[in-house]
Design an enzyme around this catalytic site. Sequence first.
Site, short mmCIF file in Angstrom:
data_model
loop_
_atom_site.label_atom_id
_atom_site.label_comp_id
_atom_site.label_asym_id
_atom_site.label_seq_id
_atom_site.Cartn_x
_atom_site.Cartn_y
_atom_site.Cartn_z
N ARG A 1 14.98 -2.46 -24.85
CA ARG A 1 14.87 -3.63 -23.67
C ARG A 1 14.83 -5.01 -24.07
NH1 ARG A 1 9.22 -2.80 -20.48
NH2 ARG A 1 10.35 -1.33 -19.27
N ALA B 1 6.32 -13.36 -15.73
CA ALA B 1 6.13 -14.79 -15.25
C ALA B 1 6.13 -15.17 -13.98
CB ALA B 1 7.63 -15.65 -15.83
N ASN C 1 -0.90 1.51 -15.88
CA ASN C 1 -1.68 2.54 -15.09
C ASN C 1 -0.67 3.71 -15.23
OD1 ASN C 1 -3.48 1.48 -12.17
ND2 ASN C 1 -2.85 0.27 -14.00
N TYR D 1 9.43 -10.46 -14.64
CA TYR D 1 8.35 -9.90 -14.02
C TYR D 1 6.99 -10.39 -14.21
CZ TYR D 1 4.52 -6.62 -13.17
OH TYR D 1 3.33 -5.99 -12.94
N LYS E 1 4.47 -12.88 -11.92
CA LYS E 1 3.22 -12.55 -11.80
C LYS E 1 2.06 -13.45 -12.04
CE LYS E 1 1.70 -9.19 -10.36
NZ LYS E 1 1.07 -8.76 -8.88
N GLY F 1 0.85 -1.20 -0.12
CA GLY F 1 0.05 0.03 0.02
C GLY F 1 0.83 1.30 0.04
N THR G 1 -1.99 -8.90 -13.68
CA THR G 1 -1.51 -7.50 -14.80
C THR G 1 -1.77 -8.40 -16.01
OG1 THR G 1 0.42 -6.63 -15.85
CG2 THR G 1 0.98 -8.51 -14.38
N ASP G 2 -1.90 -7.32 -16.90
CA ASP G 2 -2.40 -7.88 -18.31
C ASP G 2 -1.01 -8.52 -18.96
OD1 ASP G 2 -0.73 -5.29 -18.87
OD2 ASP G 2 -1.93 -4.40 -20.37
N GLU G 3 -0.01 -7.99 -18.35
CA GLU G 3 1.37 -8.65 -18.85
C GLU G 3 1.40 -10.13 -18.75
OE1 GLU G 3 5.01 -6.18 -18.03
OE2 GLU G 3 3.83 -4.43 -17.75
N SER H 1 7.84 -4.58 -9.15
CA SER H 1 7.04 -4.14 -10.41
C SER H 1 7.58 -3.78 -11.61
CB SER H 1 5.82 -3.38 -10.05
OG SER H 1 6.36 -2.20 -9.73
N ASP I 1 7.08 -7.69 5.57
CA ASP I 1 7.37 -8.52 4.30
C ASP I 1 6.50 -9.39 4.19
OD1 ASP I 1 8.34 -10.12 2.27
OD2 ASP I 1 10.57 -9.90 3.04
N ARG J 1 1.05 0.17 -25.44
CA ARG J 1 0.47 -0.05 -24.26
C ARG J 1 -1.19 0.34 -24.26
NH1 ARG J 1 3.95 -2.93 -24.53
NH2 ARG J 1 5.88 -3.34 -23.37
P1 NAD Z 1 5.14 -0.18 -6.92
O1 NAD Z 1 6.33 -0.86 -7.31
O2 NAD Z 1 4.83 1.08 -7.16
O3 NAD Z 1 4.72 -0.72 -5.50
C1 NAD Z 1 4.84 -1.95 -4.90
C2 NAD Z 1 4.53 -1.94 -3.47
O4 NAD Z 1 5.08 -3.19 -2.94
C3 NAD Z 1 6.08 -1.01 -2.77
O5 NAD Z 1 5.32 -0.06 -1.98
C4 NAD Z 1 6.73 -1.92 -2.05
O6 NAD Z 1 7.60 -1.20 -1.00
C5 NAD Z 1 5.83 -3.12 -1.71
N1 NAD Z 1 6.60 -4.40 -1.59
C6 NAD Z 1 7.61 -5.08 -2.47
N2 NAD Z 1 7.88 -6.25 -2.04
C7 NAD Z 1 7.21 -6.45 -0.83
C8 NAD Z 1 7.37 -7.24 0.12
N3 NAD Z 1 7.83 -8.53 0.02
N4 NAD Z 1 6.39 -7.25 1.11
C9 NAD Z 1 5.76 -6.04 1.18
N5 NAD Z 1 5.40 -5.30 0.36
C10 NAD Z 1 6.61 -5.16 -0.67
O7 NAD Z 1 4.04 -1.03 -7.89
P2 NAD Z 1 2.64 -0.70 -8.43
O8 NAD Z 1 2.89 -0.13 -9.85
O9 NAD Z 1 1.89 -0.02 -7.53
O10 NAD Z 1 1.68 -2.25 -8.74
C11 NAD Z 1 0.90 -2.64 -7.78
C12 NAD Z 1 0.66 -4.15 -8.20
O11 NAD Z 1 -0.14 -3.98 -9.32
C13 NAD Z 1 1.74 -5.00 -8.42
O12 NAD Z 1 1.27 -6.48 -8.10
C14 NAD Z 1 1.89 -5.00 -10.20
O13 NAD Z 1 2.07 -6.24 -10.46
C15 NAD Z 1 0.44 -4.50 -10.42
N6 NAD Z 1 -0.05 -4.16 -11.50
C16 NAD Z 1 0.71 -2.91 -11.89
C17 NAD Z 1 0.28 -2.06 -13.05
C18 NAD Z 1 1.06 -0.85 -13.37
O14 NAD Z 1 0.68 -0.16 -14.53
N7 NAD Z 1 1.70 -0.26 -12.48
C19 NAD Z 1 -0.45 -2.60 -13.98
C20 NAD Z 1 -1.31 -3.91 -13.88
C21 NAD Z 1 -0.85 -4.56 -12.40
P1 TYD Z 2 7.11 0.62 -18.45
O1 TYD Z 2 6.47 1.86 -17.72
O2 TYD Z 2 8.38 0.26 -17.86
O3 TYD Z 2 5.59 -0.26 -18.32
P2 TYD Z 2 5.80 -1.82 -18.73
O4 TYD Z 2 7.08 -2.16 -19.53
O5 TYD Z 2 5.62 -2.68 -17.62
O6 TYD Z 2 4.47 -1.95 -19.96
O7 TYD Z 2 7.17 0.92 -19.86
C1 TYD Z 2 6.06 1.11 -20.79
C2 TYD Z 2 6.57 1.23 -22.23
O8 TYD Z 2 7.28 2.33 -22.21
C3 TYD Z 2 7.13 0.02 -22.79
O9 TYD Z 2 7.15 -0.31 -24.07
C4 TYD Z 2 8.82 0.14 -22.48
C5 TYD Z 2 8.82 1.84 -22.99
N1 TYD Z 2 9.83 2.29 -22.11
C6 TYD Z 2 10.80 3.10 -22.86
O10 TYD Z 2 10.84 3.28 -24.08
N2 TYD Z 2 11.72 3.97 -22.10
C7 TYD Z 2 11.85 3.98 -21.07
O11 TYD Z 2 12.80 4.44 -20.21
C8 TYD Z 2 10.86 3.03 -20.17
C9 TYD Z 2 11.04 3.01 -18.44
C10 TYD Z 2 9.84 2.21 -20.74
#
Ligand code: NAD
Ligand code: TYD
Length: 334
Positions: free
Chosen positions: A271, A150, A178, A148, A152, A9, A124-126, A84, A60, A212
Site C-alpha cells: 500500500r 489526515a 477494531n 483518510y 480524520k 450507525g 482514530t489512532d491513525e 473509513s 448525509d 496494528r
Molecule cells: P464503516 O465504513 O463501516 O461505516 C461508516 C458508516 O458511515 C457507513 O454506514 C456509511 O454509510 C456512513 N456514512 C459515510 N458517509 C456518510 C455521510 N456523508 N453521511 C452519513 N453517513 C455516512 O466505518 P467503521 O469502521 O464503522 O468506522 C466508524 C468510525 O470509527 C469512523 O469514523 C472511523 O474513522 C472510526 N474508527 C474506525 C476504526 C476501525 O478499526 N474500523 C478504528 C478507530 C476509529
Molecule cells: P486495514 O484493515 O485496511 O486497516 P488500517 O489500514 O486502517 O489499519 O488494514 C490493516 C492492516 O492490514 C494494514 O497494515 C494493511 C494490511 N492489509 C493487507 O495486508 N492486505 C489487505 O488486503 C488489507 C485490506 C489490509
Amino acid sequence: MKTFLVTGGAGFIGSNYIRYMLKKYDDIHIINLDKLTYAGNLDNLRDIENDARYEFVKGDICDEEVVNRLTQRADVVVNFAAESHVDRSIGRPDDFIRTDVFGTFVLLEAARKHGVEKFIQISTDEVYGSIEDGSFKETDPLMPSSPYSASKAGADRLAFSYFVTYGLPVIITRCSNNFGPYQYPEKLIPLFVTNALEDKPLPIYGDGKNVRDWIYVEDHCDAIDFLYHNGTDGEVYNIGAGNERNNLEITEIILRELNKPKSLMTFVKDRLGHDRRYSLDCTKIRNMGWQPSHSFDEAMHDTIQWYVQNRWWWEKLKSGEYLEFYKSNYQMAL
Ligand code: NAD
Ligand code: TYD
C-alpha cells in the site's frame, strides 16, 4: 430519557454501538442518521430495526437541513459517520474530505446551535501516524499519513476547536483497529476470513510485518459509553486493548481457525504510504477505571465463527462495485 443522534450507525462500529446501547439501557432513544454509502448496510441492524426506541433516517451529515432537524431533538451526538478505508482514500480522497471533515463541521455547527449536552467525536489512532518504538500518548503531535487519517485529524482538531472557542461539550476518542461482526469485507480481518472461506488468495501488502493494535468492537463500544459518563469535556482519550499483532500473525490465526492452507497467503504490492506500526498508550483511560473485557484469542475465534455462520450477510456484499474496486486495488480479480 436521553435521545442519541448516532451518525454512520449502519456501518460496522456504529451498528455494534447501537445494538450495545439498546441492550444496556431501556430508557434511551436512538436516531441513526446514515447516508448508506457502499459501507452502510441496514442488514447490520436487522435484529433491532423494529425496536420502538430506534429510528433510522437516510441522510448525509453534510446536509445542513437534515442534520439541524435531527440535532434539535438530540441530547447527545455520537459521530461515527466517515469514509473509513485507507485504500479507497489513496485512490479517491474527495469523499473523505467531504464527509470526514466538512460533515463533522456541519454536525458541530448544529450541535452548537441546538446546545447538545455532549458531542462525541469518534476519531482514530491513525491520526498519530506510524511509530517504530513506544506508544502514542494523547498529548503527542498528530502526523497522519494517508488522506483518510489526515481527514480524520482535521475533524478531530475541528471538534476540539468547538470546545475551546464555543464551549461545546466535546469528547474525542482515538481507538485502535477494531474487529468483530458486521465489518465490511474490505478490511483486513473480514476480507481474509471470507476469502479463505472461498479458497481465494489472501493479499498481504509488502512483507506483512506491519503492526496494528487490535480491539474487539464491543470493547470499543463499551469504552465510548464509559467516556460519555466519565470523560471530561475537551479531552482526548486513546482506546486500545494492547493486542499488537503483525499482519502475518493475523493471517496465520485465520488460516488455522478455518483449517485452510498457507498457500492462500499471497504477497502483493505494498500500500502507498503504508504505516508500519500503530501503538497506543492507554494509561489515561485505564487510570479512570476502564479496561477491555474480551480476550483477543476468544474474540478472534468468535469473530471468525460469526463470518462462517453468516454467509448470508457477506456473500452479497462481494459483488458489483466491490469487485471493480478489488481488481483495481489488488491488480487481480477476486
Ligand atoms: P464503516 O465504513 O463501516 O461505516 C461508516 C458508516 O458511515 C457507513 O454506514 C456509511 O454509510 C456512513 N456514512 C459515510 N458517509 C456518510 C455521510 N456523508 N453521511 C452519513 N453517513 C455516512 O466505518 P467503521 O469502521 O464503522 O468506522 C466508524 C468510525 O470509527 C469512523 O469514523 C472511523 O474513522 C472510526 N474508527 C474506525 C476504526 C476501525 O478499526 N474500523 C478504528 C478507530 C476509529
Ligand atoms: P486495514 O484493515 O485496511 O486497516 P488500517 O489500514 O486502517 O489499519 O488494514 C490493516 C492492516 O492490514 C494494514 O497494515 C494493511 C494490511 N492489509 C493487507 O495486508 N492486505 C489487505 O488486503 C488489507 C485490506 C489490509
